[in-house]
Design an enzyme around this catalytic site. Structure first.
Site, PDB file in Angstrom:
ATOM      1  N   THR A   1      10.162  37.336  15.040  1.00 16.24           N
ATOM      2  CA  THR A   1      10.805  38.444  14.336  1.00 16.24           C
ATOM      3  C   THR A   1      10.055  38.830  13.066  1.00 16.24           C
ATOM      4  OG1 THR A   1      12.809  39.171  13.210  1.00 16.24           O
ATOM      5  CG2 THR A   1      12.405  36.811  13.196  1.00 16.24           C
ATOM      6  N   GLN A   2      10.133  40.101  12.722  1.00 15.52           N
ATOM      7  CA  GLN A   2       9.547  40.567  11.462  1.00 15.52           C
ATOM      8  C   GLN A   2      10.416  40.169  10.267  1.00 15.52           C
ATOM      9  OE1 GLN A   2       8.606  44.789  11.629  1.00 15.52           O
ATOM     10  NE2 GLN A   2       7.613  44.545  13.605  1.00 15.52           N
ATOM     11  N   CYS A   3      11.657  39.715  10.552  1.00 13.20           N
ATOM     12  CA  CYS A   3      12.549  39.295   9.458  1.00 13.20           C
ATOM     13  C   CYS A   3      12.062  37.977   8.871  1.00 13.20           C
ATOM     14  CB  CYS A   3      13.969  39.089   9.956  1.00 13.20           C
ATOM     15  SG  CYS A   3      14.725  40.582  10.578  1.00 13.20           S
TER      16      CYS A   3
ATOM     17  N   ASP B   1     -12.481  31.086  -1.095  1.00 11.81           N
ATOM     18  CA  ASP B   1     -11.226  31.814  -1.239  1.00 11.81           C
ATOM     19  C   ASP B   1     -10.580  31.686   0.142  1.00 11.81           C
ATOM     20  OD1 ASP B   1     -10.148  34.656  -2.904  1.00 11.81           O
ATOM     21  OD2 ASP B   1      -9.371  34.099  -0.941  1.00 11.81           O
ATOM     22  N   SER B   2      -9.309  31.325   0.196  1.00 17.34           N
ATOM     23  CA  SER B   2      -8.726  30.983   1.507  1.00 17.34           C
ATOM     24  C   SER B   2      -8.640  32.186   2.447  1.00 17.34           C
ATOM     25  CB  SER B   2      -7.371  30.309   1.352  1.00 17.34           C
ATOM     26  OG  SER B   2      -6.377  31.239   1.038  1.00 17.34           O
TER      27      SER B   2
ATOM     28  N   THR C   1      -3.847  29.909  -1.883  1.00 15.51           N
ATOM     29  CA  THR C   1      -2.474  30.150  -1.430  1.00 15.51           C
ATOM     30  C   THR C   1      -2.403  31.195  -0.299  1.00 15.51           C
ATOM     31  OG1 THR C   1      -2.155  31.806  -3.166  1.00 15.51           O
ATOM     32  CG2 THR C   1      -1.435  29.557  -3.649  1.00 15.51           C
ATOM     33  N   ASP C   2      -3.397  32.091  -0.226  1.00 14.88           N
ATOM     34  CA  ASP C   2      -3.272  33.220   0.704  1.00 14.88           C
ATOM     35  C   ASP C   2      -3.067  32.778   2.153  1.00 14.88           C
ATOM     36  OD1 ASP C   2      -3.503  34.914  -1.401  1.00 14.88           O
ATOM     37  OD2 ASP C   2      -5.556  35.553  -0.990  1.00 14.88           O
TER      38      ASP C   2
ATOM     39  N   THR D   1      -7.596  29.473  -5.849  1.00 15.18           N
ATOM     40  CA  THR D   1      -7.428  29.763  -7.273  1.00 15.18           C
ATOM     41  C   THR D   1      -7.409  28.517  -8.142  1.00 15.18           C
ATOM     42  OG1 THR D   1      -6.207  31.777  -6.794  1.00 15.18           O
ATOM     43  CG2 THR D   1      -5.819  30.814  -8.932  1.00 15.18           C
TER      44      THR D   1
END
Ligand code: ASP
Length: 346
Positions: free
Chosen positions: A272-274, A59-60, A91-92, A14
């Site tokens: 972990t998904q946390c 675009d990343s 940033t992606d 971006t």
């Protein structure tokens, strides 16, 4: 006194995009042209800089290990000519690239700082100016022998960073490790957190294409689904489990799938998904069963760091047992072992 020198590479994202009919897209030449008119770069305190725009700015979302290698080689080729390096990136997937580069750039002694923006440089209210000027200033003036990510007044260790907001200017965080520096009226570097400089010259490890995948658990996931994925000839899997590393282990068939895979040499690393916290499979039966099935502890590795570390270790040509051991050791400050925990012994 000689001015410091910083190399700026624009890979896309971006920060240098132009609005078009189908949304923002990178346009060759647009960013370099805009920057050449920036008065900040002519100020006495700013280093000398060279901006190099890649032939096809991306675009990343389109980044892959091939582009990571191009960036790493670009840095290596110019390493002796500059005091620091700034990589302008979308940033992606910036946290993936930062993590990958942290492993690929072996024995890095100079700062490599990734940054970008949420609003293009040429648009009103853009966050690009602050991110870019601070990243260049830090890369020139501070001895930080690490791959970092600068965003919204914070300098993060690259392999600890995550994109945490798709919209806000504070788009990145480092959930399990404090920022290496904060920028306000003063620049505060947390010197004690920085990695030690190397005593060997820089080298670049190319990432090959190991068969590695990410498997996110969800309520209702079946042994059949997991079995089909694991039967694809994978060498490594980043498992994203619940909480402290727990999985739906009532299904013996699922555990059997995992056990068969690890017995056959697959490296399955539990993350972990946390957003915050770490995996500790000793805490619950639903974690212990995974341990018994040969799944190894990913501690507080981000999914980005776990994946790129697997890429890196397989690219070194190591045996699975060796990879399992090294996944539990901090190679570039990417993980913290909780007190009383020892690195996994394969
Ligand atoms: N889609 C863009 C990219 O990652 C988003 C950004 O740069 O902020 O390239």
């Amino acid at each position: 006194m000689n001015k410091k020198r910083v190399y700026i590479a624009y890979t896309g994202g971006t920060i240098g995009m132009k609005p078009g009919q189908d949304g923002y897209r990178p346009v060759a030449g647009f960013l370099a042209d805009a920057l050449s008119r920036y008065p900040e770069f002519r100020m006495a305190d700013m280093p000398e800089s060279e901006i190099h725009e890649y032939e096809e700015p991306l675009d990343s979302a389109n980044m892959s290990p091939e582009e990571w290698f191009v960036i790493a080689e670009d840095i290596r080729a110019r390493y002796d000519d500059y005091d620091g390096f700034v990589i302008l990136h979308g940033t992606d997937t910036m946290a993936y690239t930062a993590s990958a580069l942290s492993f690929m750039l072996q024995d890095l002694a100079k700062p490599v700082i990734l940054t970008g923006s949420q609003i293009p440089l040429t648009q009103l209210r853009s966050d690009a100016r602050d991110n870019l000027i601070n990243a260049v200033y830090l890369a020139a003036n501070y001895a930080i022998p690490e791959v970092c990510l600068f965003f919204h007044d914070h300098l993060y260790r690259g392999n600890r960073s995550r994109k945490v907001d798709s919209n806000g200017f504070a788009a990145f965080g480092s959930p399990n490790f404090p920022p290496l520096a904060t920028v306000g009226n003063q620049i505060r570097i947390r010197q004690h957190l920085l990695l030690d400089g190397p005593n060997q010259p820089l080298s670049v490890q190319k990432l090959l294409s190991p068969q590695v995948a990410v498997l996110t658990l969800f309520p209702g996931i079946s042994a059949e689904f997991i079995g089909r994925l694991l039967a694809q000839g994978l060498q490594g899997v980043v498992l994203q489990s619940y909480g402290m590393g727990n999985a739906p282990v009532r299904d013996e068939a699922m555990l059997n799938c995992l056990r068969q895979a690890t017995d056959a040499g697959m490296v399955i690393i539990n993350t972990t998904q946390c957003l915050h916290g770490n995996v500790d499979m000793r805490q619950y039966q639903t974690g212990q069963k995974l341990m018994e099935a040969g799944v190894i502890n990913g501690f507080d590795l981000t999914p980005e760091a776990a994946l790129t570390k697997l890429f890196y270790l397989f690219s070194l040509g190591l045996a699975p047992a060796d990879i399992k051991t090294r996944m539990g050791i901090s190679l570039r400050g990417e993980l913290t072992l909780p007190a009383g925990t020892r690195a996994t012994k394969a």
